[in-house]
Design a protein around this motif. Structure first.
Motif, PDB file in Angstrom:
ATOM      1  N   MET A 188      -5.165   9.622 -17.440  1.00  0.00           N
ATOM      2  CA  MET A 188      -5.328   9.538 -16.149  1.00  0.00           C
ATOM      3  C   MET A 188      -4.097   8.472 -15.789  1.00  0.00           C
ATOM      4  SD  MET A 188      -8.081  10.709 -14.939  1.00  0.00           S
ATOM      5  CE  MET A 188      -8.547   9.821 -13.650  1.00  0.00           C
ATOM      6  N   THR A 189      -3.706   8.750 -14.526  1.00  0.00           N
ATOM      7  CA  THR A 189      -2.699   7.785 -13.874  1.00  0.00           C
ATOM      8  C   THR A 189      -3.245   6.542 -13.282  1.00  0.00           C
ATOM      9  OG1 THR A 189      -1.401   9.743 -13.183  1.00  0.00           O
ATOM     10  CG2 THR A 189      -0.795   7.778 -12.055  1.00  0.00           C
ATOM     11  N   ASN A 190      -2.494   5.360 -13.806  1.00  0.00           N
ATOM     12  CA  ASN A 190      -2.921   4.163 -13.094  1.00  0.00           C
ATOM     13  C   ASN A 190      -2.489   4.323 -11.588  1.00  0.00           C
ATOM     14  OD1 ASN A 190      -3.536   1.586 -12.351  1.00  0.00           O
ATOM     15  ND2 ASN A 190      -1.619   0.544 -13.537  1.00  0.00           N
ATOM     16  N   LYS A 191      -3.298   4.241 -10.794  1.00  0.00           N
ATOM     17  CA  LYS A 191      -3.072   4.299  -9.190  1.00  0.00           C
ATOM     18  C   LYS A 191      -2.984   2.897  -8.569  1.00  0.00           C
ATOM     19  CE  LYS A 191      -4.959   8.779  -8.757  1.00  0.00           C
ATOM     20  NZ  LYS A 191      -5.856   9.768  -7.979  1.00  0.00           N
ATOM     21  N   LEU A 192      -3.461   1.826  -9.026  1.00  0.00           N
ATOM     22  CA  LEU A 192      -3.460   0.458  -8.738  1.00  0.00           C
ATOM     23  C   LEU A 192      -2.282  -0.290  -9.008  1.00  0.00           C
ATOM     24  CD1 LEU A 192      -7.184  -0.613  -9.797  1.00  0.00           C
ATOM     25  CD2 LEU A 192      -6.400   0.383  -7.774  1.00  0.00           C
ATOM     26  N   LYS A 193      -1.325   0.281  -8.400  1.00  0.00           N
ATOM     27  CA  LYS A 193       0.141  -0.103  -8.553  1.00  0.00           C
ATOM     28  C   LYS A 193       0.629  -1.467  -7.692  1.00  0.00           C
ATOM     29  CE  LYS A 193       1.527   3.690 -10.820  1.00  0.00           C
ATOM     30  NZ  LYS A 193       1.771   3.774 -11.952  1.00  0.00           N
ATOM     31  N   ILE A 194       1.590  -2.231  -8.201  1.00  0.00           N
ATOM     32  CA  ILE A 194       2.236  -3.411  -7.556  1.00  0.00           C
ATOM     33  C   ILE A 194       3.428  -2.788  -7.000  1.00  0.00           C
ATOM     34  CG2 ILE A 194       2.826  -5.751  -7.738  1.00  0.00           C
ATOM     35  CD1 ILE A 194       0.376  -6.084  -9.542  1.00  0.00           C
ATOM     36  N   ILE A 195       3.885  -2.914  -6.085  1.00  0.00           N
ATOM     37  CA  ILE A 195       5.197  -2.693  -5.247  1.00  0.00           C
ATOM     38  C   ILE A 195       5.843  -3.923  -5.108  1.00  0.00           C
ATOM     39  CG2 ILE A 195       6.228  -1.429  -3.531  1.00  0.00           C
ATOM     40  CD1 ILE A 195       3.964   0.218  -3.279  1.00  0.00           C
ATOM     41  N   ASN A 196       7.128  -3.813  -5.471  1.00  0.00           N
ATOM     42  CA  ASN A 196       8.025  -5.181  -5.232  1.00  0.00           C
ATOM     43  C   ASN A 196       8.546  -4.776  -3.975  1.00  0.00           C
ATOM     44  OD1 ASN A 196       9.484  -7.463  -5.350  1.00  0.00           O
ATOM     45  ND2 ASN A 196      10.512  -6.984  -7.207  1.00  0.00           N
ATOM     46  N   ASP A 197       8.395  -5.658  -2.747  1.00  0.00           N
ATOM     47  CA  ASP A 197       9.100  -5.497  -1.495  1.00  0.00           C
ATOM     48  C   ASP A 197       9.778  -6.660  -1.223  1.00  0.00           C
ATOM     49  OD1 ASP A 197       8.928  -4.458   1.193  1.00  0.00           O
ATOM     50  OD2 ASP A 197       8.043  -6.399   1.839  1.00  0.00           O
ATOM     51  N   PRO A 198      11.092  -6.660  -0.675  1.00  0.00           N
ATOM     52  CA  PRO A 198      11.901  -7.676  -0.398  1.00  0.00           C
ATOM     53  C   PRO A 198      11.552  -8.573   0.518  1.00  0.00           C
ATOM     54  CG  PRO A 198      12.770  -5.636   0.560  1.00  0.00           C
ATOM     55  CD  PRO A 198      11.768  -5.176  -0.262  1.00  0.00           C
ATOM     56  N   VAL A 199      10.586  -8.082   1.578  1.00  0.00           N
ATOM     57  CA  VAL A 199      10.116  -8.859   2.534  1.00  0.00           C
ATOM     58  C   VAL A 199       8.963  -9.706   2.262  1.00  0.00           C
ATOM     59  CG1 VAL A 199       9.237  -9.285   4.841  1.00  0.00           C
ATOM     60  CG2 VAL A 199      11.123  -7.665   4.384  1.00  0.00           C
ATOM     61  N   HIS A 200       7.842  -9.163   1.538  1.00  0.00           N
ATOM     62  CA  HIS A 200       6.733  -9.865   1.391  1.00  0.00           C
ATOM     63  C   HIS A 200       6.616 -10.166  -0.139  1.00  0.00           C
ATOM     64  CE1 HIS A 200       5.644  -9.085   5.414  1.00  0.00           C
ATOM     65  NE2 HIS A 200       5.633  -7.791   5.431  1.00  0.00           N
ATOM     66  N   GLY A 201       7.342  -9.738  -1.033  1.00  0.00           N
ATOM     67  CA  GLY A 201       7.118  -9.893  -2.536  1.00  0.00           C
ATOM     68  C   GLY A 201       6.252  -8.853  -2.892  1.00  0.00           C
ATOM     69  N   PHE A 202       5.267  -9.148  -3.807  1.00  0.00           N
ATOM     70  CA  PHE A 202       4.604  -8.218  -4.313  1.00  0.00           C
ATOM     71  C   PHE A 202       3.493  -7.609  -3.699  1.00  0.00           C
ATOM     72  CE2 PHE A 202       6.404 -10.425  -8.255  1.00  0.00           C
ATOM     73  CZ  PHE A 202       7.013  -9.451  -8.865  1.00  0.00           C
ATOM     74  N   ILE A 203       3.397  -6.169  -3.499  1.00  0.00           N
ATOM     75  CA  ILE A 203       2.548  -5.577  -2.410  1.00  0.00           C
ATOM     76  C   ILE A 203       1.396  -4.942  -3.572  1.00  0.00           C
ATOM     77  CG2 ILE A 203       1.845  -3.725  -0.813  1.00  0.00           C
ATOM     78  CD1 ILE A 203       4.592  -4.430   0.497  1.00  0.00           C
ATOM     79  N   LYS A 204      -0.096  -5.332  -3.527  1.00  0.00           N
ATOM     80  CA  LYS A 204      -0.983  -4.639  -4.440  1.00  0.00           C
ATOM     81  C   LYS A 204      -1.504  -3.447  -3.678  1.00  0.00           C
ATOM     82  CE  LYS A 204      -2.549  -8.869  -6.326  1.00  0.00           C
ATOM     83  NZ  LYS A 204      -3.622 -10.123  -6.539  1.00  0.00           N
ATOM     84  N   ILE A 205      -1.873  -2.480  -4.471  1.00  0.00           N
ATOM     85  CA  ILE A 205      -2.612  -1.226  -3.931  1.00  0.00           C
ATOM     86  C   ILE A 205      -3.966  -1.346  -4.717  1.00  0.00           C
ATOM     87  CG2 ILE A 205      -2.771   1.288  -4.106  1.00  0.00           C
ATOM     88  CD1 ILE A 205       0.238   1.408  -4.108  1.00  0.00           C
ATOM     89  N   PRO A 206      -4.950  -1.870  -3.854  1.00  0.00           N
ATOM     90  CA  PRO A 206      -6.245  -2.265  -4.579  1.00  0.00           C
ATOM     91  C   PRO A 206      -7.028  -0.901  -4.534  1.00  0.00           C
ATOM     92  CG  PRO A 206      -6.064  -3.025  -2.195  1.00  0.00           C
ATOM     93  CD  PRO A 206      -4.943  -2.484  -2.532  1.00  0.00           C
ATOM     94  N   HIS A 207      -6.801   0.115  -3.872  1.00  0.00           N
ATOM     95  CA  HIS A 207      -7.742   1.096  -3.827  1.00  0.00           C
ATOM     96  C   HIS A 207      -7.083   2.592  -4.143  1.00  0.00           C
ATOM     97  CE1 HIS A 207     -10.939  -1.337  -1.855  1.00  0.00           C
ATOM     98  NE2 HIS A 207      -9.946  -1.610  -1.071  1.00  0.00           N
ATOM     99  N   GLU A 208      -7.453   3.239  -4.952  1.00  0.00           N
ATOM    100  CA  GLU A 208      -6.763   4.510  -5.596  1.00  0.00           C
ATOM    101  C   GLU A 208      -6.738   5.365  -4.504  1.00  0.00           C
ATOM    102  OE1 GLU A 208      -8.641   6.500  -8.835  1.00  0.00           O
ATOM    103  OE2 GLU A 208      -8.353   4.820 -10.176  1.00  0.00           O
ATOM    104  N   ILE A 209      -7.350   5.716  -3.382  1.00  0.00           N
ATOM    105  CA  ILE A 209      -7.011   6.589  -2.238  1.00  0.00           C
ATOM    106  C   ILE A 209      -5.848   6.146  -1.462  1.00  0.00           C
ATOM    107  CG2 ILE A 209      -8.518   5.145  -0.727  1.00  0.00           C
ATOM    108  CD1 ILE A 209      -8.004   9.080  -0.637  1.00  0.00           C
ATOM    109  N   LEU A 210      -5.440   4.886  -1.513  1.00  0.00           N
ATOM    110  CA  LEU A 210      -4.267   4.283  -0.867  1.00  0.00           C
ATOM    111  C   LEU A 210      -2.964   4.997  -1.814  1.00  0.00           C
ATOM    112  CD1 LEU A 210      -5.076   0.708  -0.184  1.00  0.00           C
ATOM    113  CD2 LEU A 210      -4.988   2.296   1.275  1.00  0.00           C
ATOM    114  N   PHE A 211      -2.998   4.991  -2.865  1.00  0.00           N
ATOM    115  CA  PHE A 211      -1.979   5.567  -3.865  1.00  0.00           C
ATOM    116  C   PHE A 211      -1.807   6.999  -3.683  1.00  0.00           C
ATOM    117  CE2 PHE A 211      -0.567   7.748  -7.505  1.00  0.00           C
ATOM    118  CZ  PHE A 211       0.489   7.170  -7.865  1.00  0.00           C
ATOM    119  N   ASP A 212      -2.918   7.992  -3.140  1.00  0.00           N
ATOM    120  CA  ASP A 212      -3.054   8.987  -3.147  1.00  0.00           C
ATOM    121  C   ASP A 212      -2.311   9.412  -1.780  1.00  0.00           C
ATOM    122  OD1 ASP A 212      -4.127   9.625  -5.465  1.00  0.00           O
ATOM    123  OD2 ASP A 212      -6.208   9.660  -4.775  1.00  0.00           O
TER     124      ASP A 212
END
Length: 403
Positions: free
Chosen positions: A1-25
């Motif tokens: 299973m793919t881990n969809k609760l990723k963390i994205i590194n953004d140059p403006v806000h820093g680390f961005i969380k994806i707290p819901h799997e549907i957001l990743f989809d």
């Protein structure tokens, strides 16, 4: 299973969380991935070289600020369910999904009067079918149909997370520090009263700073005379291309751009219209302009070279409209220099108007300690709100440098 609760590194806000799997989809969906190829600020990078960020960046940043705002409201006792949180984040994530090439610059040029928000709803509904109705509440919030109004106000109002992200992001990438608003301070002052978004009264100066920062960014960046001219040239180029095509000329371009330049009716978009639109991006227009620099049509080739070679026409700005005699003189000199009779095609007066704060439509409400609300401009300790609620217009005249 793919881990969809990723963390994205953004140059403006820093680390961005994806707290819901549907957001990743949704982020992985081709409609959303297309935003990687749609400029956030049109041709602004020709004036501010760092402004190469995309709608993809902005959508992720706005989603992050929405999450932060909802967490703040929950800490203040506002009841927000997991479903509401997820849907609000989905709504702001998809809010720009209907943007076409170069964002606002070519809006309405490809599909007539189809504003990007209208296209966004159309694409959201199609995605909702794919995700078996999981986006329904998000679409309700986006359209302002959900009974708790503050969700829509966080998405679209005079003080929403969309504006908070694009101001901070555009300031960062252009290097124009005047637009660098304190998003965390503003969000920390957000509250809800009778299901309406309000600001704790002690945050009044942060709000005034936000409004003036937005005003300065518009006049210094978005409505900078060369920025406005570059955007206008894009519109002129596609308009000229449509005219030539209507006269029987066949202009080289990508298959999807060819489709939109040749079709004139989009009152009720077909499946093919939508499919082709979602395959269009900045690259199609750039490629076409490169081809058209060699066009036999003097007007089209001149306009395309102006953009591709960054050899813009001369532009002057004024707080008053230019006189008819002044414009006529420029047209006559253009006709003489280029040996043409339609010099008015290369001489343009355009205008840009801005109302920094609208005190009558969705005014910003302040929540006082006694639990009552008051509009921003009526607050006793406001400093600037009364002086930035008037419409201001600037006029820009462009004409060939050769004259």
């Amino acid at each position: 299973m793919t881990n969809k609760l990723k963390i994205i590194n953004d140059p403006v806000h820093g680390f961005i969380k994806i707290p819901h799997e549907i957001l990743f989809d949704v982020i992985e969906h081709p409609y959303f991935q297309r935003l990687r190829r749609i400029s956030q600020t049109g041709l602004l990078n020709l004036i501010f070289p760092g402004a190469t960020h995309t709608r993809f960046h902005h959508a992720l940043g706005a989603m992050h600020l929405m999450f932060t705002a909802l967490e703040t409201l929950k800490l203040k006792g506002v009841s927000i369910s997991k479903e509401e949180e997820k849907s609000a984040m989905l709504a702001i994530l998809m809010h720009d999904i209907g943007h076409g090439p170069f964002s606002h610059a070519l809006e309405k040029m490809l599909m007539d009067d189809w504003h990007h928000e209208k296209l966004s709803i159309l694409l959201m509904n199609k995605m909702n079918e794919t995700f078996q109705g999981q986006l329904s509440l998000a679409i309700e919030m986006f359209q302002g149909k959900y009974q708790r109004k503050f969700f829509n106000q966080l998405i679209s109002s005079q003080l929403d997370v969309d504006r908070l992200d694009y101001l901070k992001r555009d300031s960062f990438y252009t290097g124009v520090s005047e637009g660098n608003v304190n998003t965390q301070r503003i969000i920390s002052m957000m509250n809800v009263c009778e299901d309406e978004l309000v600001i704790d009264s002690k945050g009044i100066y942060s709000i005034e700073n936000f409004l003036t920062a937005r005003m300065f960014m518009y006049w210094q960046v978005y409505y900078h005379k060369t920025s406005a001219l570059a955007e206008h040239l894009l519109v002129k180029i596609l308009d000229r291309a449509k005219v030539l095509i209507s006269q029987g000329q066949d202009l080289p371009c990508s298959e999807n751009l060819h489709y939109f330049l040749h079709k004139n009716q989009f009152a009720d978009p077909t499946e093919e219209d939508v499919q082709r639109f979602t395959e269009l991006d900045d690259n199609d227009v750039i490629q076409a302009m490169k081809f058209w620099t060699k066009s036999e049509d003097i007007i089209l080739s001149y306009l395309c070279k102006a953009v591709i070679e960054r050899n813009f026409p001369k532009s002057i700005i004024s707080s008053e409209p230019f006189s008819a005699d002044f414009i006529k003189d420029k047209v006559e000199k253009t006709n003489l220099f280029f040996n043409i009779t339609n010099g008015e095609e290369l001489v343009d007066e355009i205008s840009r108007s801005l109302l920094p704060y609208n005190s009558t439509y969705q005014p910003i409400e302040l929540l006082e300690k006694n639990g009552k609300t008051i509009t921003l401009e009526k607050a006793e300790n406001q400093i600037l709100s009364n002086s930035i609620n008037e419409l201001n217009t600037k006029y820009i005249l462009s004409f060939p440098r050769e004259i």
